[in-house]
Design an enzyme around this catalytic site. Structure first.
Site, mmCIF file in Angstrom:
data_model
loop_
_atom_site.group_PDB
_atom_site.id
_atom_site.type_symbol
_atom_site.label_atom_id
_atom_site.label_comp_id
_atom_site.label_asym_id
_atom_site.label_seq_id
_atom_site.Cartn_x
_atom_site.Cartn_y
_atom_site.Cartn_z
ATOM 1 N N TYR A 116 -12.078 -3.131 -2.557
ATOM 2 C CA TYR A 116 -12.599 -3.207 -1.187
ATOM 3 C C TYR A 116 -14.133 -3.228 -1.138
ATOM 4 O O TYR A 116 -14.727 -2.840 -0.137
ATOM 5 C CB TYR A 116 -12.043 -2.043 -0.357
ATOM 6 N N ASN A 174 -1.302 -0.343 7.543
ATOM 7 C CA ASN A 174 -0.767 -1.686 7.788
ATOM 8 C C ASN A 174 0.004 -2.269 6.598
ATOM 9 O O ASN A 174 0.168 -3.473 6.476
ATOM 10 C CB ASN A 174 -1.860 -2.626 8.310
ATOM 11 N N PHE A 188 -15.014 3.127 7.892
ATOM 12 C CA PHE A 188 -13.684 3.556 7.436
ATOM 13 C C PHE A 188 -13.507 3.431 5.927
ATOM 14 O O PHE A 188 -12.428 3.704 5.404
ATOM 15 C CB PHE A 188 -12.583 2.759 8.165
ATOM 16 N N LYS A 237 0.845 -1.195 0.000
ATOM 17 C CA LYS A 237 0.000 0.000 0.000
ATOM 18 C C LYS A 237 0.891 1.259 0.000
ATOM 19 O O LYS A 237 2.116 1.161 0.207
ATOM 20 C CB LYS A 237 -0.917 -0.045 1.226
ATOM 21 N N GLU A 244 -9.218 -10.667 -7.381
ATOM 22 C CA GLU A 244 -8.298 -9.529 -7.278
ATOM 23 C C GLU A 244 -7.236 -9.549 -8.383
ATOM 24 O O GLU A 244 -6.870 -8.502 -8.912
ATOM 25 C CB GLU A 244 -7.659 -9.532 -5.881
ATOM 26 N N ARG A 284 -0.738 -14.756 3.940
ATOM 27 C CA ARG A 284 -1.506 -14.146 5.041
ATOM 28 C C ARG A 284 -0.754 -14.300 6.362
ATOM 29 O O ARG A 284 -0.735 -13.389 7.190
ATOM 30 C CB ARG A 284 -2.895 -14.786 5.132
ATOM 31 N N THR A 286 -4.807 -8.102 10.681
ATOM 32 C CA THR A 286 -5.155 -6.785 10.137
ATOM 33 C C THR A 286 -4.598 -5.653 11.009
ATOM 34 O O THR A 286 -4.078 -4.667 10.493
ATOM 35 C CB THR A 286 -6.694 -6.653 10.032
ATOM 36 N N HIS A 303 -1.350 -5.704 1.530
ATOM 37 C CA HIS A 303 -2.575 -6.499 1.364
ATOM 38 C C HIS A 303 -2.208 -7.865 0.785
ATOM 39 O O HIS A 303 -1.327 -7.966 -0.067
ATOM 40 C CB HIS A 303 -3.526 -5.791 0.386
ATOM 41 N N ARG A 314 3.460 -6.957 9.023
ATOM 42 C CA ARG A 314 2.752 -5.909 9.770
ATOM 43 C C ARG A 314 3.264 -5.809 11.211
ATOM 44 O O ARG A 314 3.333 -4.719 11.785
ATOM 45 C CB ARG A 314 1.248 -6.174 9.748
#
Ligand code: ADP
Length: 169
Positions: free
Chosen positions: A69, A132, A77, A29, A146, A105, A111, A135, A122
């Site tokens: 998203y 964070n 948010f 990100k 995706e 993951r 998260t 993704h 993270r």
């Protein structure tokens, strides 16, 4: 898991790549890009033994971010999240390998970075949930969705990493 190696490729691929292998979508990100974490993130996935299939740096459109998203549209948010993702460069990637969706993951962590174990991306680099860093797709269906959303099929590179012989038995 989806099998990438049992179709026509199987005729010319050696036996040690004849696993059912998955592909997952990973994005660094804007906070991760600004903080110079592209190289270290890629290194962690390469170190694990996974293979990069596609890579590009882009500033996502609002449409792309909102589609990505989509399932969070009702969250309070959501607006901030879309503004943040569209604010700066995102390093979009596709990674391939055995169980890559679940393993990425785990390498990324929860998260909320404050609840992540040290050693996760993270956990090592983040503090706030809205910063964070990275993704990773959370399921086979979201990975497929995706990858299609962020990449054209011709941007995905089929290749035969020479390290496979030493990563897979
Ligand atoms: P993950 O990215 O771990 O799969 P989600 O899909 O639930 O998590 O959320 C997507 C992203 O939305 C998170 O990575 C985070 O950046 C943001 N987010 C999630 N929950 C919150 C929250 N409570 N407050 C602010 N941002 C959030």
């Amino acid at each position: 898991p989806r099998c990438y190696n049992t179709r026509s490729r199987s005729s010319y691929f050696p036996s040690w790549v004849m696993h059912c292998t998955e592909r997952t979508f990973v994005a660094i990100k804007p906070d991760g890009v600004h903080r110079g974490l592209i190289g270290r993130t890629i290194a962690r996935l390469e170190d694990k033994g996974y293979s990069l299939v596609a890579l590009k740096l882009l500033k996502p459109s609002r449409t792309l971010a909102e589609s990505h998203y989509e399932s969070l549209r009702s969250k309070p948010f959501f607006g901030d999240l879309v503004s943040f993702i569209t604010s700066g460069p995102v390093c979009a990637m596709v990674w391939e390998g055995k169980d890559v969706i679940g393993q990425v993951r785990k390498l990324i962590g929860n998260t909320d970075p404050l609840t992540c174990a040290p050693g996760t991306i993270r956990g090592d680099f983040g503090i706030d949930i809205g910063r964070n860093i990275i993704h990773g797709s959370d399921s086979i269906s979201s990975a497929e969705r995706e990858i299609q959303l962020w990449f054209h099929s011709e941007e995905l590179v089929d290749w035969n990493p020479s390290l496979h012989e030493w990563v897979y038995e």
